[in-house]
Write a protein that holds these residues in place. Structure first.
Motif, PDB file in Angstrom:
ATOM      1  N   MET A 272       0.830  -1.205   0.000  1.00 54.46           N
ATOM      2  CA  MET A 272       0.000   0.000   0.000  1.00 54.46           C
ATOM      3  C   MET A 272       0.863   1.253   0.000  1.00 54.46           C
ATOM      4  O   MET A 272       0.572   2.213  -0.730  1.00 54.46           O
ATOM      5  CB  MET A 272      -0.931  -0.009   1.219  1.00 54.46           C
ATOM      6  CG  MET A 272      -1.999  -1.084   1.189  1.00 54.46           C
ATOM      7  SD  MET A 272      -3.257  -0.907   2.493  1.00 54.46           S
ATOM      8  CE  MET A 272      -2.235  -1.089   3.957  1.00 54.46           C
ATOM      9  N   CYS A 273       1.934   1.269   0.795  1.00 49.85           N
ATOM     10  CA  CYS A 273       2.832   2.423   0.810  1.00 49.85           C
ATOM     11  C   CYS A 273       3.478   2.640  -0.554  1.00 49.85           C
ATOM     12  O   CYS A 273       3.606   3.779  -1.011  1.00 49.85           O
ATOM     13  CB  CYS A 273       3.913   2.227   1.876  1.00 49.85           C
ATOM     14  SG  CYS A 273       3.318   2.321   3.571  1.00 49.85           S
ATOM     15  N   VAL A 277       3.292   6.068  -2.756  1.00 46.58           N
ATOM     16  CA  VAL A 277       4.535   6.732  -3.171  1.00 46.58           C
ATOM     17  C   VAL A 277       4.579   6.867  -4.693  1.00 46.58           C
ATOM     18  O   VAL A 277       4.979   7.912  -5.225  1.00 46.58           O
ATOM     19  CB  VAL A 277       5.746   5.943  -2.649  1.00 46.58           C
ATOM     20  CG1 VAL A 277       7.038   6.453  -3.290  1.00 46.58           C
ATOM     21  CG2 VAL A 277       5.824   6.056  -1.137  1.00 46.58           C
ATOM     22  N   LYS A 278       4.164   5.845  -5.403  1.00 48.03           N
ATOM     23  CA  LYS A 278       4.174   5.903  -6.867  1.00 48.03           C
ATOM     24  C   LYS A 278       3.323   7.057  -7.382  1.00 48.03           C
ATOM     25  O   LYS A 278       3.774   7.841  -8.232  1.00 48.03           O
ATOM     26  CB  LYS A 278       3.647   4.587  -7.443  1.00 48.03           C
ATOM     27  CG  LYS A 278       3.535   4.567  -8.957  1.00 48.03           C
ATOM     28  CD  LYS A 278       2.737   3.379  -9.446  1.00 48.03           C
ATOM     29  CE  LYS A 278       1.280   3.496  -9.068  1.00 48.03           C
ATOM     30  NZ  LYS A 278       0.456   2.426  -9.671  1.00 48.03           N
ATOM     31  N   ASN A 279       2.116   7.190  -6.888  1.00 47.30           N
ATOM     32  CA  ASN A 279       1.234   8.252  -7.364  1.00 47.30           C
ATOM     33  C   ASN A 279       1.761   9.633  -7.008  1.00 47.30           C
ATOM     34  O   ASN A 279       1.678  10.576  -7.809  1.00 47.30           O
ATOM     35  CB  ASN A 279      -0.166   8.065  -6.777  1.00 47.30           C
ATOM     36  CG  ASN A 279      -0.876   6.871  -7.370  1.00 47.30           C
ATOM     37  OD1 ASN A 279      -0.568   6.443  -8.476  1.00 47.30           O
ATOM     38  ND2 ASN A 279      -1.804   6.301  -6.631  1.00 47.30           N
ATOM     39  N   ASN A 280       2.325   9.771  -5.795  1.00 44.04           N
ATOM     40  CA  ASN A 280       2.854  11.071  -5.389  1.00 44.04           C
ATOM     41  C   ASN A 280       4.090  11.444  -6.198  1.00 44.04           C
ATOM     42  O   ASN A 280       4.272  12.610  -6.576  1.00 44.04           O
ATOM     43  CB  ASN A 280       3.181  11.057  -3.894  1.00 44.04           C
ATOM     44  CG  ASN A 280       3.546  12.422  -3.382  1.00 44.04           C
ATOM     45  OD1 ASN A 280       4.694  12.678  -3.019  1.00 44.04           O
ATOM     46  ND2 ASN A 280       2.581  13.338  -3.348  1.00 44.04           N
ATOM     47  N   LEU A 281       4.931  10.459  -6.491  1.00 42.89           N
ATOM     48  CA  LEU A 281       6.127  10.721  -7.291  1.00 42.89           C
ATOM     49  C   LEU A 281       5.747  11.115  -8.716  1.00 42.89           C
ATOM     50  O   LEU A 281       6.326  12.046  -9.295  1.00 42.89           O
ATOM     51  CB  LEU A 281       7.016   9.478  -7.295  1.00 42.89           C
ATOM     52  CG  LEU A 281       8.341   9.583  -8.072  1.00 42.89           C
ATOM     53  CD1 LEU A 281       9.183  10.733  -7.543  1.00 42.89           C
ATOM     54  CD2 LEU A 281       9.114   8.268  -7.991  1.00 42.89           C
ATOM     55  N   ARG A 282       4.758  10.435  -9.290  1.00 45.91           N
ATOM     56  CA  ARG A 282       4.317  10.792 -10.643  1.00 45.91           C
ATOM     57  C   ARG A 282       3.729  12.195 -10.673  1.00 45.91           C
ATOM     58  O   ARG A 282       3.934  12.944 -11.636  1.00 45.91           O
ATOM     59  CB  ARG A 282       3.283   9.775 -11.136  1.00 45.91           C
ATOM     60  CG  ARG A 282       3.871   8.435 -11.504  1.00 45.91           C
ATOM     61  CD  ARG A 282       2.790   7.473 -11.976  1.00 45.91           C
ATOM     62  NE  ARG A 282       3.354   6.217 -12.438  1.00 45.91           N
ATOM     63  CZ  ARG A 282       2.640   5.175 -12.842  1.00 45.91           C
ATOM     64  NH1 ARG A 282       1.307   5.259 -12.830  1.00 45.91           N
ATOM     65  NH2 ARG A 282       3.226   4.070 -13.247  1.00 45.91           N
ATOM     66  N   LEU A 283       3.008  12.572  -9.635  1.00 40.62           N
ATOM     67  CA  LEU A 283       2.452  13.920  -9.567  1.00 40.62           C
ATOM     68  C   LEU A 283       3.559  14.963  -9.555  1.00 40.62           C
ATOM     69  O   LEU A 283       3.497  15.971 -10.257  1.00 40.62           O
ATOM     70  CB  LEU A 283       1.576  14.050  -8.322  1.00 40.62           C
ATOM     71  CG  LEU A 283       1.004  15.443  -8.033  1.00 40.62           C
ATOM     72  CD1 LEU A 283       0.056  15.865  -9.148  1.00 40.62           C
ATOM     73  CD2 LEU A 283       0.296  15.470  -6.682  1.00 40.62           C
ATOM     74  N   ARG A 370      10.125  -2.530  -4.311  1.00 43.97           N
ATOM     75  CA  ARG A 370       8.792  -2.453  -4.923  1.00 43.97           C
ATOM     76  C   ARG A 370       8.609  -1.130  -5.650  1.00 43.97           C
ATOM     77  O   ARG A 370       8.018  -1.096  -6.741  1.00 43.97           O
ATOM     78  CB  ARG A 370       7.727  -2.624  -3.833  1.00 43.97           C
ATOM     79  CG  ARG A 370       6.317  -2.740  -4.376  1.00 43.97           C
ATOM     80  CD  ARG A 370       6.158  -3.933  -5.254  1.00 43.97           C
ATOM     81  NE  ARG A 370       4.808  -4.061  -5.758  1.00 43.97           N
ATOM     82  CZ  ARG A 370       4.480  -4.506  -6.960  1.00 43.97           C
ATOM     83  NH1 ARG A 370       5.433  -4.902  -7.798  1.00 43.97           N
ATOM     84  NH2 ARG A 370       3.226  -4.601  -7.336  1.00 43.97           N
ATOM     85  N   ILE A 371       9.117  -0.042  -5.096  1.00 43.28           N
ATOM     86  CA  ILE A 371       9.028   1.272  -5.760  1.00 43.28           C
ATOM     87  C   ILE A 371       9.801   1.243  -7.069  1.00 43.28           C
ATOM     88  O   ILE A 371       9.348   1.775  -8.087  1.00 43.28           O
ATOM     89  CB  ILE A 371       9.545   2.378  -4.831  1.00 43.28           C
ATOM     90  CG1 ILE A 371       8.578   2.568  -3.655  1.00 43.28           C
ATOM     91  CG2 ILE A 371       9.709   3.692  -5.582  1.00 43.28           C
ATOM     92  CD1 ILE A 371       9.101   3.491  -2.582  1.00 43.28           C
TER      93      ILE A 371
END
Length: 771
Positions: A272-273, A277-283, A370-371
């Motif tokens: 879940m983390c 993190v993926k969505n926030n980094l892409r933003l 995973r990131i």
């Protein structure tokens, strides 16, 4: 650059998945719609419906943006004969031939037919979402716009246009007891009594979240604990496990809430983390790209390194980020993701990464790996080895555990139709088979790479029986010694590799219970494992579905001879196999003759798949398929008439009686009820009698859907649960369908949902019109 959302390069259409008109509520939601476009396309592609042409498509994730790349179809606005390309003002359904194909596809996908259109005069009945377009060009039918093929879940309050991107998984839709409407909650059915369609989706969503997901939690925990005991915990494929049951990734929080094992809960927390993190980094990457307007590397490297140091560093800023920003995003994105204690403002969320019972299990390393995978980042081999070999190496690295030199590539993540990954996996599997006899070590290397590719393909299509059977075959190879011959080798189901193969076969038979080839392969495996009774059962089930499976006839004859000692009965199956082979050879010669080529022996079809050679009705060549279906008839064939009454696999309940009648007495004690009286159906046999293994399907037994009230929703969960058999399901009914910078800046939609790792404009090449 970003002013234009569409490009055409080398006859490939590229589209940016951006919310340019504010329709979806965020660019994140627009990227989700693009992912559903690919999944919808694969859903139709995997149906293998003849003469239904589909575009090739891939998704490219690059520096926070998602692009759709697709082949250009030979269509115009005038060629549309199905669906709508004008926002639902006109619903086309002019081609009865295409309508039949769409009806067949809807039957297989369990999509509900419905009337749709913005006005009564422009409405029509469709078997798909209204904005899926069908075009007729040169006697071919082309489909496009697949983003809403799957029905939506019941919209979550506060999420803009949730019915466009929070969709149900195809595996869940197929197993649900009633067909579901793709246009539910949309304006396309506003004037066509939408209440019933919407109510059915409300019940389906309630069943998914309140019954199926909680019930699957203990099963998932057992699977994860089993992998933990095998030291494979870090490699556990959580995504595939959920998708194979029809569960979206956004329900990870509910699964964690219903688990008791601390290690399993921690691993789900890591997943879940990583999604947050993926969505926030892409933003952050999108914002920097918009600001700079140029694709330089250095600014984006700096963003990635700084953000990961904030996430993984040993400093007060990192602790604050976890306790506030990340915690808020987890709660908004994943329902029930944190316990009451974990959700408290003063709880140090980051410490959950250290909850593994094995001190050698590094939660930060799992999150870091995973990131890298889901974001497409490539860090240096040196840094990965340092973190892997030194437990909790992060503390010694201080506040900034990563620097610019550690990041090798920003990376590009590409998702494409699983046909590409499947082809790569199949090629590697074939290379392994070719090398097995001479160089087993090289073969094992090919098998390992093949399994990685199959796992990647299964993550998007977890019920593909062909891929599951290939995985089972590779697992069986691992059971063999280097110098052992498979034909002379016996397995034990206590062996971990045998259990792995057995699990793959069980998934394959559950996914396609009427596939004669899959049942035959499983029967061979059970025979090798010494499961004689179960093996005979699956041999007979295979022949009941396809009495002309040449290889199964031959192997079952061997089984009767070696395992049972029934030589007379085995001879009838050998005879049948020989006669069917003669028909194959004759049909292939006829096919070659009609094509104006010289007659060649059966060996010239070595390019055909093994499965094709098992099933007469699936051999390539239109003329032969027609002959197999319409002309080859034992009752009329002079070469087979003499055996047409001698060989027949009887329904289970009649076999013992037949044997007793033939022997003139009662069935001897201990005789299996699955024994055969050696009679096979003709080549174009009639359907099986009701009640046989190939015709009983619990999915078809519910005629009354559950009622509408909340109380009744709870009361009917047990009935629906009894109807959806995800584990030991019975065979499906065949009928005529057998061909079948701050996380708080995230929008509500972006913070609410994430199912990206599975996988809209107004022109003819992919227009999404959503009233």
């Amino acid at each position: 650059m970003l002013k234009y959302a569409r490009y055409r390069v080398h006859n490939i259409l590229f589209k940016f998945a951006l919310d340019s008109n504010g329709l979806y509520g965020s660019d994140y939601a627009a990227s989700k719609v693009a992912g559903h476009e690919l999944k919808g396309l694969m859903a139709y592609f995997n149906l293998s419906i003849k003469d239904l042409c589909l575009p090739l498509m891939a998704l490219i994730d690059y520096r926070g943006f998602r692009l759709i790349a697709m082949s250009i179809l030979p269509i115009t606005k005038q060629t549309i004969v199905y669906g709508s390309n004008d926002y639902g003002q006109t619903i086309h359904a002019e081609s009865e031939q295409l309508n039949r194909k769409m009806r067949l596809a809807a039957k297989k996908l369990n999509i509900k037919s419905h009337y749709c259109g913005m006005t009564p005069s422009g409405s029509n009945r469709l078997w798909s979402p209204a904005d899926l377009e069908g075009h007729a060009v040169d006697d071919r039918f082309y489909l496009l716009d697949f983003s809403r093929v799957m029905p939506p879940e019941y919209p979550k309050p506060g999420v803009k246009m949730a019915h466009l991107f929070r969709l149900l998984r195809p595996e869940f839709v197929r197993k649900y007891p009633v067909p579901l409407c793709s246009d539910a909650f949309s304006g396309f059915i506003r004037v066509h009594n939408p209440e019933q369609h919407n109510l059915e989706l409300q019940k389906a969503t309630h069943y998914l979240t309140q019954v199926l997901v909680p019930a699957f939690a203990p099963q998932l925990q057992r699977l994860m604990v089993a992998d933990y005991s095998k030291a494979h915990f870090e490699q556990f494929n959580l995504t595939e496990a959920l998708h194979s049951r029809g569960i979206n990734i956004r329900y990870l929080g509910i699964l964690r809430h219903h688990m008791t094992d601390k290690d399993c809960k921690t691993l789900i927390f890591v997943e879940m983390c990583a999604r947050v993190v993926k969505n926030n980094l892409r933003l952050r990457l999108r914002e920097r790209m918009r600001k700079l307007g140029m694709p330089l590397d250095e600014p984006y490297r700096r963003i990635i390194i700084d953000f990961l140091n904030l996430l993984l560093g040993h400093n007060d800023q990192s602790e604050e980020y976890w306790a506030k920003n990340l915690k808020t995003s987890l709660i908004r994105k994943f329902e029930l993701s944190l316990t009451e204690e974990e959700a408290r403002p003063n709880f140090p969320l980051k410490c959950i990464l250290d909850y593994f019972s094995d001190n050698s299990m590094d939660g930060k390393l799992l999150l870091f790996n995973r990131i890298q995978k889901i974001c497409g980042l490539k860090f240096s081999q040196r840094i990965n080895e340092e973190f892997s070999t030194h437990i909790n190496f992060w503390v010694s690295r201080g506040e900034q555990p990563l620097d610019d030199t550690d990041l090798d590539e920003l990376g590009v993540r590409v998702k494409h139709m699983n046909i590409i990954t499947y082809a790569q996996a199949y090629s590697l599997h074939l290379k392994g088979n070719m090398a097995w006899g001479t160089n087993p070590l090289t073969a094992q290397r090919f098998y390992k790479m093949a399994m990685e590719k199959f796992a990647e393909a299964l993550s998007t299509d977890p019920t593909n029986s062909d891929m599951l059977c290939h995985c089972a075959e590779i697992a069986m190879r691992n059971l063999e010694g280097v110098e052992q011959n498979l034909a002379d080798f016996s397995f034990s189901l206590d062996d971990p590799h045998a259990q792995e193969a057995n699990n793959y076969f069980l998934r394959a038979t559950a996914a396609t219970p009427n596939d004669s080839y899959v049942l035959f392969q499983y029967a061979q495996f059970l025979d090798k494992c010494g499961q004689i009774q179960k093996a005979e059962d699956f041999y007979l089930r295979s022949l009941e579905i396809n009495p002309n499976n040449v290889a199964c006839l031959q192997e079952y004859g061997n089984f009767l001879t070696i395992r049972k000692g029934h030589h007379d009965e085995a001879e009838q199956f050998f005879l049948r196999s020989s006669k069917c082979t003669e028909l194959i050879q004759q049909a292939l010669r006829d096919e070659a003759s009609e094509a104006g080529t010289s007659q060649r022996p059966l060996s010239h079809v070595r390019h055909r798949s093994k499965k094709d050679l098992q099933n007469l009705s699936q051999l390539a060549g239109h003329s032969f398929r027609e002959r197999a279906r319409n002309e080859i008839n034992l009752c009329s064939s002079p070469t087979l008439r003499e055996t047409s009454d001698e060989v027949m696999v009887q329904p289970k309940k009649d076999r013992a009686k037949s044997r007793a009648a033939k022997s003139g007495g009662d069935v001897e004690p201990g005789t299996s009820s699955r024994r055969v009286n050696v009679v096979l159906f003709p080549v174009n046999a009639a359907p099986l009698p009701a009640g046989s293994a190939a015709t009983s399907d619990p999915m078809t037994q519910i005629t009354q859907p559950p009622t509408a009230s909340k109380q009744d929703l709870n009361g009917n969960d047990r009935a629906i649960n009894a109807s959806i058999a995800y584990e030991d399901e019975e065979a499906e009914q065949t009928s005529d369908m057998s061909g079948y910078e701050n996380d708080d800046e995230l929008s509500d939609a972006e913070a609410d949902n994430d199912d990206d790792d599975d996988v809209d404009d107004d022109d003819d090449q992919g227009s999404n019109h959503h009233p």
